[in-house]
Write an enzyme that holds these catalytic residues in place. Structure first.
Site, PDB file in Angstrom:
ATOM      1  N   ARG A   4      10.284  10.766   4.146  1.00  0.00           N
ATOM      2  CA  ARG A   4       9.628  10.572   2.857  1.00  0.00           C
ATOM      3  C   ARG A   4       8.494   9.576   3.061  1.00  0.00           C
ATOM      4  NH1 ARG A   4      11.893   7.114  -1.763  1.00  0.00           N
ATOM      5  NH2 ARG A   4      10.697   7.778  -3.561  1.00  0.00           N
ATOM      6  N   GLY A  24       6.431  -6.507  -0.172  1.00  0.00           N
ATOM      7  CA  GLY A  24       5.679  -6.455   1.081  1.00  0.00           C
ATOM      8  C   GLY A  24       6.530  -6.963   2.222  1.00  0.00           C
ATOM      9  N   GLU A  32      10.689  -8.379  -2.876  1.00  0.00           N
ATOM     10  CA  GLU A  32      11.177  -7.107  -2.318  1.00  0.00           C
ATOM     11  C   GLU A  32      10.550  -6.999  -0.940  1.00  0.00           C
ATOM     12  OE1 GLU A  32      13.274  -5.087  -3.771  1.00  0.00           O
ATOM     13  OE2 GLU A  32      13.208  -5.686  -5.874  1.00  0.00           O
ATOM     14  N   LEU A  33      11.329  -7.271   0.099  1.00  0.00           N
ATOM     15  CA  LEU A  33      10.722  -7.460   1.419  1.00  0.00           C
ATOM     16  C   LEU A  33      11.099  -6.350   2.401  1.00  0.00           C
ATOM     17  CD1 LEU A  33      11.245 -11.337   1.504  1.00  0.00           C
ATOM     18  CD2 LEU A  33       9.328 -10.023   0.589  1.00  0.00           C
ATOM     19  N   SER A  80      16.535   5.274  -4.240  1.00  0.00           N
ATOM     20  CA  SER A  80      15.736   4.767  -5.364  1.00  0.00           C
ATOM     21  C   SER A  80      15.990   5.554  -6.639  1.00  0.00           C
ATOM     22  CB  SER A  80      14.244   4.878  -5.039  1.00  0.00           C
ATOM     23  OG  SER A  80      13.988   4.333  -3.780  1.00  0.00           O
ATOM     24  N   ARG A 105       6.569  -0.617 -11.521  1.00  0.00           N
ATOM     25  CA  ARG A 105       7.904  -1.230 -11.481  1.00  0.00           C
ATOM     26  C   ARG A 105       7.823  -2.721 -11.818  1.00  0.00           C
ATOM     27  NH1 ARG A 105      11.510   0.347  -6.303  1.00  0.00           N
ATOM     28  NH2 ARG A 105      10.816  -1.538  -5.290  1.00  0.00           N
ATOM     29  N   GLU A 144      14.625  -4.924  -8.914  1.00  0.00           N
ATOM     30  CA  GLU A 144      13.618  -4.244  -9.740  1.00  0.00           C
ATOM     31  C   GLU A 144      14.198  -2.936 -10.264  1.00  0.00           C
ATOM     32  OE1 GLU A 144      10.027  -4.068  -7.232  1.00  0.00           O
ATOM     33  OE2 GLU A 144       9.251  -5.587  -8.602  1.00  0.00           O
ATOM     34  N   CYS A 165      10.115   1.158   2.711  1.00  0.00           N
ATOM     35  CA  CYS A 165      10.989   0.044   3.096  1.00  0.00           C
ATOM     36  C   CYS A 165      12.445   0.489   3.181  1.00  0.00           C
ATOM     37  CB  CYS A 165      10.836  -1.085   2.092  1.00  0.00           C
ATOM     38  SG  CYS A 165      11.101  -0.519   0.427  1.00  0.00           S
ATOM     39  N   GLU A 184      10.810  -2.679  12.366  1.00  0.00           N
ATOM     40  CA  GLU A 184      10.715  -1.791  11.208  1.00  0.00           C
ATOM     41  C   GLU A 184       9.629  -0.767  11.563  1.00  0.00           C
ATOM     42  OE1 GLU A 184       9.374  -3.599   7.540  1.00  0.00           O
ATOM     43  OE2 GLU A 184      10.216  -1.980   6.344  1.00  0.00           O
ATOM     44  N   TRP A 234       0.810  -1.224   0.000  1.00  0.00           N
ATOM     45  CA  TRP A 234       0.000   0.000   0.000  1.00  0.00           C
ATOM     46  C   TRP A 234       0.837   1.264   0.000  1.00  0.00           C
ATOM     47  CZ3 TRP A 234       1.586   2.675   4.158  1.00  0.00           C
ATOM     48  CH2 TRP A 234       2.113   1.945   5.236  1.00  0.00           C
ATOM     49  N   ASN A 235       2.130   1.189   0.302  1.00  0.00           N
ATOM     50  CA  ASN A 235       2.858   2.429   0.602  1.00  0.00           C
ATOM     51  C   ASN A 235       3.215   3.254  -0.642  1.00  0.00           C
ATOM     52  OD1 ASN A 235       4.773   0.534  -0.105  1.00  0.00           O
ATOM     53  ND2 ASN A 235       6.291   1.227   1.375  1.00  0.00           N
TER      54      ASN A 235
HETATM   55  P1  NAD Z   1       2.111  -6.969   3.494  1.00  0.00           P
HETATM   56  O1  NAD Z   1       3.089  -8.056   3.366  1.00  0.00           O
HETATM   57  O2  NAD Z   1       1.131  -7.035   4.608  1.00  0.00           O
HETATM   58  O3  NAD Z   1       1.239  -6.841   2.179  1.00  0.00           O
HETATM   59  C1  NAD Z   1       1.806  -6.725   0.888  1.00  0.00           C
HETATM   60  C2  NAD Z   1       0.850  -7.333  -0.115  1.00  0.00           C
HETATM   61  O4  NAD Z   1       0.691  -8.708   0.180  1.00  0.00           O
HETATM   62  C3  NAD Z   1      -0.545  -6.731  -0.104  1.00  0.00           C
HETATM   63  O5  NAD Z   1      -1.039  -6.743  -1.428  1.00  0.00           O
HETATM   64  C4  NAD Z   1      -1.325  -7.720   0.736  1.00  0.00           C
HETATM   65  O6  NAD Z   1      -2.709  -7.724   0.442  1.00  0.00           O
HETATM   66  C5  NAD Z   1      -0.682  -9.024   0.322  1.00  0.00           C
HETATM   67  N1  NAD Z   1      -0.804 -10.089   1.308  1.00  0.00           N
HETATM   68  C6  NAD Z   1      -0.937  -9.996   2.650  1.00  0.00           C
HETATM   69  N2  NAD Z   1      -0.997 -11.233   3.199  1.00  0.00           N
HETATM   70  C7  NAD Z   1      -0.878 -12.120   2.170  1.00  0.00           C
HETATM   71  C8  NAD Z   1      -0.853 -13.550   2.094  1.00  0.00           C
HETATM   72  N3  NAD Z   1      -0.941 -14.299   3.175  1.00  0.00           N
HETATM   73  N4  NAD Z   1      -0.718 -14.095   0.876  1.00  0.00           N
HETATM   74  C9  NAD Z   1      -0.604 -13.341  -0.226  1.00  0.00           C
HETATM   75  N5  NAD Z   1      -0.612 -11.996  -0.222  1.00  0.00           N
HETATM   76  C10 NAD Z   1      -0.754 -11.391   0.963  1.00  0.00           C
HETATM   77  O7  NAD Z   1       2.970  -5.637   3.536  1.00  0.00           O
HETATM   78  P2  NAD Z   1       2.433  -4.145   3.605  1.00  0.00           P
HETATM   79  O8  NAD Z   1       2.014  -3.880   5.007  1.00  0.00           O
HETATM   80  O9  NAD Z   1       1.457  -3.850   2.521  1.00  0.00           O
HETATM   81  O10 NAD Z   1       3.768  -3.327   3.260  1.00  0.00           O
HETATM   82  C11 NAD Z   1       4.703  -3.069   4.224  1.00  0.00           C
HETATM   83  C12 NAD Z   1       5.891  -4.001   4.099  1.00  0.00           C
HETATM   84  O11 NAD Z   1       6.349  -4.021   2.760  1.00  0.00           O
HETATM   85  C13 NAD Z   1       7.069  -3.516   4.911  1.00  0.00           C
HETATM   86  O12 NAD Z   1       7.710  -4.583   5.541  1.00  0.00           O
HETATM   87  C14 NAD Z   1       7.993  -2.903   3.866  1.00  0.00           C
HETATM   88  O13 NAD Z   1       9.343  -2.876   4.233  1.00  0.00           O
HETATM   89  C15 NAD Z   1       7.742  -3.778   2.705  1.00  0.00           C
HETATM   90  N6  NAD Z   1       8.084  -3.081   1.471  1.00  0.00           N
HETATM   91  C16 NAD Z   1       9.186  -3.494   0.808  1.00  0.00           C
HETATM   92  C17 NAD Z   1       9.574  -2.851  -0.347  1.00  0.00           C
HETATM   93  C18 NAD Z   1      10.790  -3.307  -1.079  1.00  0.00           C
HETATM   94  O14 NAD Z   1      10.935  -2.932  -2.224  1.00  0.00           O
HETATM   95  N7  NAD Z   1      11.653  -4.101  -0.490  1.00  0.00           N
HETATM   96  C19 NAD Z   1       8.815  -1.789  -0.845  1.00  0.00           C
HETATM   97  C20 NAD Z   1       7.690  -1.389  -0.151  1.00  0.00           C
HETATM   98  C21 NAD Z   1       7.326  -2.063   1.019  1.00  0.00           C
END
Ligand code: NAD
Length: 498
Positions: free
Chosen positions: A298, A248, A270-271, A460, A179, A477, A304, A400, A170-171
């Site tokens: 930002r 995520g 990308e975690l 980035s 991307r 990416e 992340c 985090e 969502w962020n």
């Molecule tokens: P999240 O893991 O909760 O959700 C990310 C996506 O996964 C969403 O679309 C969500 O609906 C989906 N999702 C959730 N549970 C799932 C499951 N069990 N199976 C399949 N899909 C599922 O993360 P978030 O809260 O949306 O984002 C925050 C996290 O993302 C932070 O840890 C952040 O560091 C990371 N992030 C990483 C990057 C990167 O490029 N490394 C970029 C942005 C955010």
């Protein structure tokens, strides 16, 4: 949820014209993108007011499989188009995104809550990926090698990997989508995109614009849902999915990797991050303060690559903390449609975490220099906050943060700073501020991180291979490496006359 009247109070400090334009932008979003007349829906709320702003279709796993079927068939035809055609379509998509940037920025701000000026920045950043992959689409992908022993020639080529499942957070609802979608389109893959349930609307607009640009209607299927887990389980059980790209949290990424193992699906992850930002005694103070401010604030700190642990060497620490605190205390917070630097964070859970972490850190001896509380108003707001001398035992030193709280600790020697920086399972971004080039490069080499900002609060860039090591993920990416994530390498070993 707050009472509607209270929500209106928050909107009262927003220019009515901007508010009306944002309502008009939201009204343009198609909420049943698969056209299945799905009656089930879920609520999307504005994090600044907590008001419901849209009810998109809540697709089931069976409906997601219909989307997969379409994307897979369309992908097979798309893979046979020329690279020049795919490039031209992406160039048109870039132009259309720029033409429609007001609509996109307003939708981003309403569903995600970043200040409107930052939403415009995200639109440009997201569009830059589309333009980059329009350019990359026509770059030569194969090569020619002689066998060292003679007797044969090896020709390598790259083929599209096949249908991709793209799951976004969502962020950065627009940039994380483009991307992934742009390189998939550039190489000739179909895609099923699953946006975050908190912010699905921007992705729906992006997909519509791709179709306007000439992407076949069924090639990129957006599946909105409130039930991410059953949906991705069903999709990854289908052998037609040949690629999963996820951005995520690390926990969800591990679950998806296990599901991807069933059919040995190519995976990009990308975690989560836990970025250290190191300020050495010899750093340019002003540059370090400004860099830390950008790296921390930002997107309201919801990035992340946000500076999660600010580590400052003893000799510069007092001056840095003073300058940084002054800048953080001047941050204007409010409705993100207004002229502010800090909007709401994404939900109540985040605000509750921040409260708990600040209290815990102070109880363990940290000094609260500014901020520290959630104002009593509708929406999920939390002040720009600085905590100094945060002990390693504090929860905030490990988590985090994903919010506008700067957690500062001090170190004495370079070795100690590096050891502190590396004391985490994560390895996404890190930052170094120093005037000494030798030190900058030596320390950068010693940091466990996929990306290092040197005297720079932003890492980035579309031309850079974004990604992490350790628990922060797999694959890259952006850049040319990002294209390869959607390709398979093949070679032909051609016998030659002795
Ligand atoms: P999240 O893991 O909760 O959700 C990310 C996506 O996964 C969403 O679309 C969500 O609906 C989906 N999702 C959730 N549970 C799932 C499951 N069990 N199976 C399949 N899909 C599922 O993360 P978030 O809260 O949306 O984002 C925050 C996290 O993302 C932070 O840890 C952040 O560091 C990371 N992030 C990483 C990057 C990167 O490029 N490394 C970029 C942005 C955010």
């Amino acid at each position: 949820m707050s009472a509607p009247t209270a929500a209106r109070d928050v909107l009262a400090d927003v220019d009515p014209d901007v508010l009306a334009r944002s309502e008009a932008a939201l009204a343009t979003v198609g909420l049943d993108p698969l056209g299945l007349d799905t009656t089930a829906s879920f609520e999307v709320r504005d994090p600044a007011t907590e008001e419901v702003i849209a009810r998109p279709a809540d697709y089931t796993p069976d409906e997601a499989l219909i989307a997969l079927d379409r994307a897979d068939r369309a992908g097979a035809a798309w893979a046979r188009t020329t690279a020049r055609h795919r490039s031209d379509v992406l160039h048109r998509a870039y132009d259309l995104i720029i033409e429609q940037r007001d609509r996109l920025a307003l939708v981003i701000t309403r569903e995600m809550g970043k200040p409107l000026a930052e939403a415009y920045g995200e639109v440009q950043y997201a569009a830059d990926y589309v333009r980059w992959y329009a350019e990359e689409a026509v770059r030569p992908a194969g090569n020619y090698r002689e066998s060292p022993r003679g007797g044969s020639t090896i020709l390598t080529s790259r083929a599209p990997v096949g249908t991709a499942l793209l799951i976004t957070p969502w962020n950065f609802p627009m940039a994380m989508a483009t991307r992934k979608i742009a390189p998939a389109i550039a190489v000739g893959c179909g895609a099923v995109v699953k946006p975050a349930a908190l912010t699905p609307l921007t992705t729906l607009v992006v997909a519509e614009i791709f179709v306007q640009a000439g992407v076949p209607e069924e090639l990129v299927q957006v599946v909105t849902t409130s039930k991410a887990s059953p949906l991705s389980t069903a999709l990854l059980a289908d052998p037609r999915v040949r690629k999963v790209s996820f951005t995520g949290s690390t926990g969800v990424g591990s679950t998806l990797l296990a599901l991807a193992a069933q059919h040995v699906v190519k995976s990009s992850m990308e975690l989560g991050g836990n970025a250290p930002l190191l300020v050495f005694d010899d750093a340019d103070l002003e540059r370090a303060v400004e860099g830390a401010l950008v790296a921390k604030l930002r997107n309201g700190g919801q990035s992340c690559v946000a500076a999660n642990r600010i580590l400052v060497q003893d000799g510069i620490a007092d001056a840095f903390v003073e300058g940084f605190t002054e800048r953080m205390s001047q941050v204007v917070m409010g409705n993100p449609l207004g002229d502010v630097q800090l909007g709401p964070v994404i939900d109540d859970r985040a605000v509750a975490n921040f409260r708990g972490w600040v209290d815990d850190a102070v109880a363990r001896g940290a000094e609260l220099r500014t901020g520290g509380s959630a104002p009593d108003r509708p929406g999920h707001f939390f002040e720009a906050t600085v905590l100094d001398r945060v002990p390693e035992s504090a929860a905030i030193a490990q988590e985090e943060i994903f919010g506008p709280i700067a957690s500062i600790a001090r170190f004495t020697t370079e070795d100690e700073g590096v050891a502190r920086a590396n004391s985490t399972p994560f390895g996404l971004a890190s930052y170094i501020f120093t005037a000494d080039v030798d030190r900058a490069l030596d320390v950068a080499d010693r940091l466990d991180a996929g990306m290092v900002g040197i005297n720079h609060g932003i890492v980035s860039n579309v031309a850079a291979p974004f990604g992490g090591i350790k628990a922060s993920g797999l694959g890259r990416e952006g850049s040319s490496e990002g294209l390869e994530e959607y390709q398979e390498i093949r070679f032909y070993n051609v016998a030659r006359r002795g």
